[in-house]
Write an enzyme that holds these catalytic residues in place. Structure first.
Site, short mmCIF file in Angstrom:
data_model
loop_
_atom_site.label_atom_id
_atom_site.label_comp_id
_atom_site.label_asym_id
_atom_site.label_seq_id
_atom_site.Cartn_x
_atom_site.Cartn_y
_atom_site.Cartn_z
CG MET A 30 11.83 19.21 0.95
SD MET A 30 10.77 18.69 2.28
CE MET A 30 9.21 19.31 1.74
CG HIS A 34 7.28 23.54 -8.85
ND1 HIS A 34 7.66 24.85 -8.60
CD2 HIS A 34 6.98 23.01 -7.63
CE1 HIS A 34 7.55 25.11 -7.32
NE2 HIS A 34 7.15 24.00 -6.69
CG HIS A 37 11.55 23.75 -6.76
ND1 HIS A 37 10.51 22.92 -7.06
CD2 HIS A 37 11.60 23.84 -5.41
CE1 HIS A 37 9.93 22.50 -5.94
NE2 HIS A 37 10.57 23.05 -4.92
CD GLN A 61 11.05 20.01 6.04
OE1 GLN A 61 12.27 20.07 6.14
NE2 GLN A 61 10.37 20.84 5.26
CG ASP A 159 7.69 27.30 1.50
OD1 ASP A 159 6.89 26.51 2.02
OD2 ASP A 159 8.04 27.21 0.31
P1 AMP Z 1 10.36 22.78 -1.29
O1 AMP Z 1 10.93 21.84 -2.30
O2 AMP Z 1 8.87 22.91 -1.34
O3 AMP Z 1 10.91 22.58 0.09
O4 AMP Z 1 10.88 24.22 -1.72
C1 AMP Z 1 12.23 24.48 -1.91
C2 AMP Z 1 12.40 25.96 -2.12
O5 AMP Z 1 11.66 26.36 -3.27
C3 AMP Z 1 11.90 26.80 -0.93
O6 AMP Z 1 12.76 27.89 -0.73
C4 AMP Z 1 10.54 27.26 -1.44
O7 AMP Z 1 10.10 28.45 -0.85
C5 AMP Z 1 10.83 27.45 -2.91
N1 AMP Z 1 9.59 27.41 -3.69
C6 AMP Z 1 8.65 26.43 -3.67
N2 AMP Z 1 7.62 26.77 -4.48
C7 AMP Z 1 7.92 27.99 -5.00
C8 AMP Z 1 7.25 28.88 -5.90
N3 AMP Z 1 6.06 28.60 -6.40
N4 AMP Z 1 7.86 30.04 -6.21
C9 AMP Z 1 9.08 30.35 -5.68
N5 AMP Z 1 9.76 29.56 -4.83
C10 AMP Z 1 9.18 28.39 -4.50
#
Ligand code: AMP
Length: 289
Positions: A30, A34, A37, A61, A159
């Site tokens: 999304m 950082h 990702h 969501q 997650d």
């Molecule tokens: P998001 O942008 O928060 O939807 O996350 C996108 C993907 O990055 C998802 O698979 C998350 O689980 C993963 N993700 C987010 N934060 C972390 C983190 N600190 N370490 C590893 N994977 C992450």
């Protein structure tokens, strides 16, 4: 790095890549990227010839409208980070592209109205505190997976419940995609990296370290004492409650495969928690054994 905004253009490109025999790896996000990702991108690049990342802040969501409105958007920096990491393709669709019939539509064009039923696993923990969250997540991930049809999909342990549900989703939509769970990337003090961390003020940021500290506390309790699981859970909750400014939604020790309440310490266990600090909702988890 190529950037596609239209589904059709991305599909055409991926078809060609597949014809050339390239293995496709996919990292849905999304945005507000950082190092957590970027670690997914790095892992994807090790396993696959073509790395595709998507950035889409999925409105369906978010059960909390203000959480959606406050979700950080940093597209130009994200593009820089992805290019630097060697990502090959970025998919950057508009809300209209993903939801051409509007968000309230009962039958999303791409899913012919199908709602997935994942059973208990989607209704507990995050599912119970964020009603509709996994529904929205599954719809958009199904849509993205059907467009990209990756050989491998990379998701974060951060997650945990989400990636378990996506594992079920892949089976339901009968895709031949391998799901790779990547470890949580943390700040030096242990706080799990999250796009939401940028919304923490200095006081909240200091407090937030107690999330991972409490997960480690539960892990140490399991290792070093003979306490029952329920007792460790209660002690962990009490520990969190001791910090003014931390509002705990849940701290649960569960079976790592099913997320059911465990019966024995010998099961594979995971502690999962969600808290609010300074109005920001944060989640984290840790394998306990
Ligand atoms: P998001 O942008 O928060 O939807 O996350 C996108 C993907 O990055 C998802 O698979 C998350 O689980 C993963 N993700 C987010 N934060 C972390 C983190 N600190 N370490 C590893 N994977 C992450």
């Amino acid at each position: 790095m190529l950037i596609f905004k239209r589904i059709k253009d991305l599909e055409d490109y991926i078809k060609k890549a597949k014809k050339q025999g390239l293995s496709i790896g996919f990292v849905p996000t999304m945005g507000a990227l950082h190092p957590g990702h970027i670690a997914l991108i790095d892992t994807c690049k090790i396993h696959c010839k073509l790395t595709v990342c998507s950035i889409f802040v999925n409105p369906t969501q978010f059960n909390d409208k203000s959480d959606f409105e406050k979700y950080p958007v940093t597209i130009s920096n994200d593009i820089k980070l992805l290019s630097h990491a060697g990502c090959d393709v970025l998919f950057l669709p508009s809300v209209m592209e993903i939801y051409p019939n509007g968000l309230e539509q009962k039958k999303p064009a791409y899913q012919t109205g199908r709602r997935f039923n994942f059973g208990l696993i989607a209704n507990i923990l995050e599912g119970s505190f964020r009603p509709g969250h996994f529904d929205g997540m599954a719809q958009v991930v199904a849509r993205l997976l059907k467009i990209v049809k990756p050989h491998q999909l990379f998701m974060g342990q951060k997650d945990y419940q989400q990636q378990l549900i996506v594992g079920l989703l892949i089976k339901k939509i009968k895709l031949n995609t391998r799901l790779v769970m990547c470890p949580t990337v943390r700040e030096k003090d242990g706080l799990a990296m999250s796009s939401r961390n940028t919304r923490l003020d200095a006081t909240s940021r200091k407090l937030a370290v107690q999330i991972s500290k409490t997960l480690k506390y539960a892990k140490a309790q399991l290792k070093n004492t003979k306490a029952e699981i329920g007792v460790i859970q209660q002690k962990s909750l009490k520990r969190l409650a001791g910090f003014e400014g931390i509002e705990t939604e849940y701290f649960e020790i569960r079976n790592a495969k099913t997320l059911e309440v465990p019966k024995r310490r010998s099961e594979k266990l995971i502690a999962l928690t969600a808290v609010k600090i300074g109005g920001v909702r944060l989640i984290d988890n840790m394998a306990l054994n």
